[in-house]
Design a protein around this motif. Sequence first.
Motif, PDB file in Angstrom:
ATOM      1  N   CYS A 207     -38.497  -8.100 -54.384  1.00 12.90           N
ATOM      2  CA  CYS A 207     -37.326  -7.384 -54.923  1.00 12.90           C
ATOM      3  C   CYS A 207     -37.740  -6.065 -55.569  1.00 12.90           C
ATOM      4  O   CYS A 207     -37.013  -5.541 -56.405  1.00 12.90           O
ATOM      5  CB  CYS A 207     -36.553  -8.262 -55.903  1.00 12.90           C
ATOM      6  N   HIS A 208     -38.875  -5.505 -55.161  1.00 12.14           N
ATOM      7  CA  HIS A 208     -39.373  -4.340 -55.904  1.00 12.14           C
ATOM      8  C   HIS A 208     -38.520  -3.079 -55.732  1.00 12.14           C
ATOM      9  O   HIS A 208     -38.561  -2.181 -56.559  1.00 12.14           O
ATOM     10  CB  HIS A 208     -40.842  -4.045 -55.560  1.00 12.14           C
ATOM     11  N   THR A 209     -37.752  -3.000 -54.654  1.00 10.78           N
ATOM     12  CA  THR A 209     -36.924  -1.807 -54.442  1.00 10.78           C
ATOM     13  C   THR A 209     -35.583  -1.931 -55.166  1.00 10.78           C
ATOM     14  O   THR A 209     -35.064  -0.948 -55.702  1.00 10.78           O
ATOM     15  CB  THR A 209     -36.645  -1.599 -52.933  1.00 10.78           C
TER      16      THR A 209
ATOM     17  N   SER B 244     -42.880  -7.506 -46.946  1.00  8.61           N
ATOM     18  CA  SER B 244     -44.133  -7.447 -47.720  1.00  8.61           C
ATOM     19  C   SER B 244     -44.425  -8.790 -48.391  1.00  8.61           C
ATOM     20  O   SER B 244     -45.576  -9.227 -48.443  1.00  8.61           O
ATOM     21  CB  SER B 244     -44.064  -6.359 -48.791  1.00  8.61           C
TER      22      SER B 244
ATOM     23  N   ILE C 210     -42.686  -8.789 -55.472  1.00 12.73           N
ATOM     24  CA  ILE C 210     -42.833  -7.991 -54.248  1.00 12.73           C
ATOM     25  C   ILE C 210     -41.500  -7.961 -53.494  1.00 12.73           C
ATOM     26  O   ILE C 210     -41.045  -6.913 -53.055  1.00 12.73           O
ATOM     27  CB  ILE C 210     -43.943  -8.578 -53.340  1.00 12.73           C
TER      28      ILE C 210
ATOM     29  N   ASP D 296     -43.073   0.994 -59.674  1.00 12.04           N
ATOM     30  CA  ASP D 296     -42.789   1.600 -58.360  1.00 12.04           C
ATOM     31  C   ASP D 296     -41.918   2.845 -58.509  1.00 12.04           C
ATOM     32  O   ASP D 296     -42.022   3.777 -57.713  1.00 12.04           O
ATOM     33  CB  ASP D 296     -42.087   0.547 -57.488  1.00 12.04           C
TER      34      ASP D 296
ATOM     35  N   GLN E  76     -39.229  -4.787 -48.510  1.00  9.33           N
ATOM     36  CA  GLN E  76     -39.618  -5.603 -49.670  1.00  9.33           C
ATOM     37  C   GLN E  76     -39.763  -7.076 -49.278  1.00  9.33           C
ATOM     38  O   GLN E  76     -40.703  -7.750 -49.692  1.00  9.33           O
ATOM     39  CB  GLN E  76     -38.664  -5.409 -50.851  1.00  9.33           C
TER      40      GLN E  76
ATOM     41  N   HIS F 239     -47.125  -4.656 -52.608  1.00  9.25           N
ATOM     42  CA  HIS F 239     -45.669  -4.478 -52.539  1.00  9.25           C
ATOM     43  C   HIS F 239     -45.201  -3.684 -51.313  1.00  9.25           C
ATOM     44  O   HIS F 239     -44.141  -3.971 -50.767  1.00  9.25           O
ATOM     45  CB  HIS F 239     -45.129  -3.868 -53.844  1.00  9.25           C
ATOM     46  N   ASP F 240     -45.977  -2.720 -50.878  1.00 10.12           N
ATOM     47  CA  ASP F 240     -45.550  -1.902 -49.730  1.00 10.12           C
ATOM     48  C   ASP F 240     -46.417  -2.141 -48.487  1.00 10.12           C
ATOM     49  O   ASP F 240     -46.465  -1.282 -47.603  1.00 10.12           O
ATOM     50  CB  ASP F 240     -45.596  -0.411 -50.107  1.00 10.12           C
TER      51      ASP F 240
END
Length: 205
Positions: A125-127, A104, A123, A144, A101, A66-67
């Motif tokens: 849209c993880h933020t 990544s 991944i 996260d 995001q 993800h990061d």
Amino acid sequence: MKDVFSPLFIGFKFTNYINDDVDNFLKLYNRKIVAEHTKAVANECKIIAEKFGVDVQKAELAGLLHDISAVFSFDERLNISNNLGLEVLNEEKEFPLILHQKISAVMAQDIWNINDEHVLSAIGCHTTLQRNYSELDLVLFIADKIKWDQKGIPPYIEQVEEGLKISLEHAAYAYIKYIMENKENLKVIHPWLTEAYEDLNFKIN
Ligand SMILES: [Fe+2]
Ligand SMILES: [Fe+2]
């Protein structure tokens, strides 16, 4: 491999273990905090996925990658995104950190050959989360936030853990609610976050 990524991998030796590769790659670019955060998030993804009957392997994979774009500095992210032909929203132009995001997700596909749309979506849209989120999106988003990359205990941890006792949606909602109530700390409010909040609110209340 795409031209924007290939210079990063000159001389980099892949093993057969993605966990090791991710760790080595982040450390090669001195992203030690991100490397530790990544391991913690991937592990938390497994725990949350297991609890809610979500695919554990996919959850771990999403957590691991993800990061991964953290190897690019903040100032590079806008250029890289333009280079990759990604859609850049005004809020992202203003605060390019959020673009990591999307970058990544491209790296996961291009470098690690991940083609599972659910993993790539989580991944990507993880933020911010997004409207019409999937369960995997929720798992990574929550993991996260629980295992955040900053010092100390996240200020919203109790609400998120209480939410997790009920559902993934309650946990995600609790986090965004905290964020919205403390908006003054935010650089920008990403439209996906607002849309996800609307969806969650509708679903829960
Ligand atoms: Fe991130
Ligand atoms: Fe993260």
